[in-house]
Design a protein around this motif. Structure first.
Motif, mmCIF file in Angstrom:
data_model
loop_
_atom_site.group_PDB
_atom_site.id
_atom_site.type_symbol
_atom_site.label_atom_id
_atom_site.label_comp_id
_atom_site.label_asym_id
_atom_site.label_seq_id
_atom_site.Cartn_x
_atom_site.Cartn_y
_atom_site.Cartn_z
ATOM 1 N N UNK A 56 0.825 -1.196 0.000
ATOM 2 C CA UNK A 56 0.000 0.000 0.000
ATOM 3 C C UNK A 56 0.865 1.253 0.000
ATOM 4 N N UNK A 57 0.393 2.297 -0.667
ATOM 5 C CA UNK A 57 1.057 3.592 -0.689
ATOM 6 C C UNK A 57 0.062 4.638 -0.187
ATOM 7 N N UNK A 58 0.579 5.653 0.507
ATOM 8 C CA UNK A 58 -0.293 6.693 1.051
ATOM 9 C C UNK A 58 -0.243 7.933 0.150
ATOM 10 N N UNK A 59 -1.423 8.464 -0.158
ATOM 11 C CA UNK A 59 -1.498 9.722 -0.905
ATOM 12 C C UNK A 59 -0.932 10.829 -0.023
ATOM 13 N N UNK A 60 0.069 11.528 -0.515
ATOM 14 C CA UNK A 60 0.681 12.584 0.286
ATOM 15 C C UNK A 60 -0.049 13.910 0.065
ATOM 16 N N UNK A 61 0.279 14.870 0.901
ATOM 17 C CA UNK A 61 -0.286 16.212 0.732
ATOM 18 C C UNK A 61 0.410 16.977 -0.383
ATOM 19 N N UNK A 62 1.471 16.407 -0.933
ATOM 20 C CA UNK A 62 2.219 17.064 -2.014
ATOM 21 C C UNK A 62 1.555 16.690 -3.341
ATOM 22 N N UNK A 63 0.464 17.374 -3.618
ATOM 23 C CA UNK A 63 -0.287 17.097 -4.839
ATOM 24 C C UNK A 63 -0.717 18.398 -5.486
ATOM 25 N N UNK A 64 -0.798 18.374 -6.792
ATOM 26 C CA UNK A 64 -1.374 19.473 -7.553
ATOM 27 C C UNK A 64 -1.797 18.917 -8.906
ATOM 28 N N UNK A 65 -2.109 19.784 -9.846
ATOM 29 C CA UNK A 65 -2.580 19.324 -11.146
ATOM 30 C C UNK A 65 -1.456 18.730 -11.994
ATOM 31 N N UNK A 66 -0.204 18.909 -11.593
ATOM 32 C CA UNK A 66 0.906 18.293 -12.317
ATOM 33 C C UNK A 66 1.140 16.855 -11.877
ATOM 34 N N UNK A 67 1.022 16.587 -10.577
ATOM 35 C CA UNK A 67 1.310 15.242 -10.108
ATOM 36 C C UNK A 67 0.943 15.047 -8.654
ATOM 37 N N UNK A 68 0.856 13.778 -8.265
ATOM 38 C CA UNK A 68 0.537 13.391 -6.884
ATOM 39 C C UNK A 68 1.668 12.502 -6.381
ATOM 40 N N UNK A 69 2.351 12.951 -5.343
ATOM 41 C CA UNK A 69 3.419 12.146 -4.749
ATOM 42 C C UNK A 69 2.812 11.148 -3.766
ATOM 43 N N UNK B 8 -0.213 11.733 -18.839
ATOM 44 C CA UNK B 8 -0.945 11.645 -17.576
ATOM 45 C C UNK B 8 -1.159 10.181 -17.172
ATOM 46 N N UNK B 9 -0.949 9.904 -15.896
ATOM 47 C CA UNK B 9 -1.072 8.543 -15.393
ATOM 48 C C UNK B 9 0.250 7.837 -15.230
ATOM 49 N N UNK B 10 1.325 8.330 -15.861
ATOM 50 C CA UNK B 10 2.638 7.701 -15.700
ATOM 51 C C UNK B 10 3.050 7.715 -14.233
ATOM 52 N N UNK B 11 3.599 6.602 -13.765
ATOM 53 C CA UNK B 11 4.078 6.471 -12.387
ATOM 54 C C UNK B 11 5.593 6.545 -12.433
ATOM 55 N N UNK C 148 7.567 7.610 -5.374
ATOM 56 C CA UNK C 148 6.701 7.479 -6.551
ATOM 57 C C UNK C 148 5.851 8.740 -6.723
ATOM 58 N N UNK C 149 5.644 9.123 -7.973
ATOM 59 C CA UNK C 149 4.775 10.249 -8.284
ATOM 60 C C UNK C 149 3.944 9.881 -9.507
ATOM 61 N N UNK C 150 2.630 10.120 -9.413
ATOM 62 C CA UNK C 150 1.726 9.848 -10.526
ATOM 63 C C UNK C 150 1.469 11.167 -11.236
ATOM 64 N N UNK C 151 1.810 11.221 -12.520
ATOM 65 C CA UNK C 151 1.629 12.444 -13.289
ATOM 66 C C UNK C 151 0.149 12.653 -13.592
ATOM 67 N N UNK D 38 5.077 2.188 -14.463
ATOM 68 C CA UNK D 38 3.775 1.862 -15.031
ATOM 69 C C UNK D 38 2.995 3.121 -15.355
ATOM 70 N N UNK D 39 1.780 2.912 -15.858
ATOM 71 C CA UNK D 39 0.882 4.014 -16.200
ATOM 72 C C UNK D 39 -0.530 3.668 -15.746
ATOM 73 N N UNK D 40 -1.129 4.507 -14.917
ATOM 74 C CA UNK D 40 -2.519 4.315 -14.487
ATOM 75 C C UNK D 40 -3.410 4.359 -15.718
ATOM 76 N N UNK D 41 -4.333 3.402 -15.814
ATOM 77 C CA UNK D 41 -5.170 3.332 -17.010
ATOM 78 C C UNK D 41 -6.189 4.472 -17.016
ATOM 79 N N UNK D 42 -6.621 4.811 -18.214
ATOM 80 C CA UNK D 42 -7.543 5.921 -18.408
ATOM 81 C C UNK D 42 -8.814 5.766 -17.563
ATOM 82 N N UNK D 43 -9.318 4.540 -17.450
ATOM 83 C CA UNK D 43 -10.575 4.316 -16.732
ATOM 84 C C UNK D 43 -10.468 4.593 -15.244
#
Length: 300
Positions: A199-212, A235-238, A246-249, A263-268
Motif C-alpha cells: 500500500x502507498x499513502x497519498x501525500x499532501x504534495x499534490x497538484x494538477x501536475x502530479x501526486x506524490x 498523464x497517469x505515468x508512475x 513514486x509520483x503519478x503524473x 507503469x501508467x494508471x489506465x484511463x478508466x
C-alpha cells in the motif's frame, strides 16, 4: 450580463473545459478536468448544454450570483452544497437567481468538484481551449488559479453539446489499475512484486501536475534508480524519483521526464485516483493494455 463573484476559494481552483488534446508534440499539455466523469456529470445534472467549468479544489468555494435566472450543475466527488443557506443534495442542479449565495464545502470524498453553467465563462480561448495551466500561465483567467474577489462574466452559450457521462468502472476503495511501463524491467522482479502487493499513502504534495505517494513499506528503498534521457510522458505515468518517491503524473504534467516509469494508471481509473484525498491508502493492480482499452469509456 450575468456574473459570479467569488467570495471564498479553495487552493487549486481553476477554469477547465475539455482541454487541448493533440498539442503534446509542441510541448503543450492537454490540461482539462482532473475528474472528467465529474465534469461531464455536472453538465448532465444541469439538464441543459453547459460551457466550461469552475473546477473547485478540495476546500470548496463560495460565490454570489448576479443576473437573470440560470441553470447550473454541481457534481464531482462528494461535497456539501447550500443555496442561500438551505442544504441541497450532491450532485445537484441549481437554478440561480439574482443575489443567490452558493456555498460548496468538503464532504466525505473527493478533491475536485465542478460547477457548469448554461453559459460560457467569459475568458479567452487560447489554443482552442479555456482550460487553465497555472504552472505555465496559460488559459483560464490570466493564466492563474482563481482567488477570492474574482468576478467571472457568464456569456451566452453557442452550440455546445451536453458532455457524455462516463460511468464509474470501479468502487472508490478498489485498487488503481495500471499497465507496466517501458522502464519496468529496470526494477527487479522482487521490487515489481512488492509494488503490486504493498500500500502507498497519498501525500499532501499534490497538484494538477502530479501526486506524490508515501512509500510506507519502503518498496523502493533499495532500488537502483537511474536518471534517464528525457522522453515523452503522459498523464497517469508512475515515475520513481531519484530518492525513491513514486509520483503519478496528472493532467498538467510536463511533456517529458527523465525518471524511470514503472507503469501508467489506465484511463478508466485516473479520474478516481485524482479524487483520492491526502492520507488515503492506495494499491496498484496490473492489467493488460488490451484490458485497459476494453474498459475505457471516455470519448473526447
Amino acid at each position: 450580463m450575468s456574473r459570479v463573484v467569488l467570495t471564498r476559494v479553495s487552493p487549486m481552483t481553476t477554469i477547465q473545459d475539455a482541454g487541448r488534446p493533440g498539442l503534446f508534440a509542441h510541448g503543450i499539455g492537454a490540461s482539462g478536468p482532473m475528474d472528467r466523469a465529474g465534469y461531464a456529470l455536472a453538465a448532465a445534472t444541469a439538464e441543459i448544454p453547459c460551457g466550461a467549468a469552475i473546477e473547485i479544489g478540495p476546500l470548496g468555494l463560495d460565490f454570489t450570483y448576479h443576473g437573470a435566472p440560470l441553470a447550473t450543475g454541481a457534481a464531482g466527488g462528494s461535497f456539501t452544497l447550500t443555496v442561500d443557506g438551505d442544504a441541497r443534495p450532491w450532485p445537484s442542479r441549481i437554478d440561480l437567481v439574482e443575489e443567490a449565495k452558493i456555498s460548496i464545502k468538503p464532504g466525505p470524498y473527493g478533491n475536485y468538484a465542478y460547477l457548469r453553467f448554461a453559459a460560457e465563462i467569459g475568458v479567452p480561448v487560447v489554443l482552442g481551449s479555456r482550460s487553465t495551466n497555472a504552472t505555465v500561465g496559460l488559459g483560464g483567467l490570466d493564466g492563474r488559479m482563481l482567488a477570492a474577489g474574482d468576478e467571472l462574466d457568464l456569456d451566452e452559450l453557442t452550440d455546445t453539446p451536453i458532455a457524455p457521462i462516463r460511468p464509474a468502472t470501479a468502487a472508490p476503495g478498489d485498487p488503481i489499475r495500471f499497465v507496466w511501463g517501458i522502464h519496468a524491467d529496470l526494477f527487479s522482479a522482487a521490487i515489481r512484486a512488492a509494488f503490486t502487493a504493498s500500500g502507498f499513502r497519498i501525500s499532501a504534495r499534490m497538484d494538477r501536475m502530479g501526486v506524490r505517494l508515501d512509500d510506507t513499506e519502503s518498496v523502493f528503498a533499495d532500488a537502483r534508480l537511474l536518471n534517464l534521457v528525457s522522453d515523452a510522458v503522459v498523464p497517469g505515468d508512475i515515475q520513481i524519483l531519484g530518492d525513491g518517491t513514486p509520483i503519478v503524473l496528472m493532467r498538467d504534467n510536463q511533456p517529458t521526464g527523465g525518471y524511470p516509469r514503472i507503469g501508467t494508471v489506465i484511463d478508466a481509473d485516473l479520474d478516481r485516483f485524482a479524487q483520492l484525498r491526502a492520507g488515503k491508502m492506495v494499491r496498484f493492480e496490473p492489467v493488460t493494455v488490451a484490458h485497459a482499452h476494453r474498459i475505457s469509456k471516455w470519448k473526447p
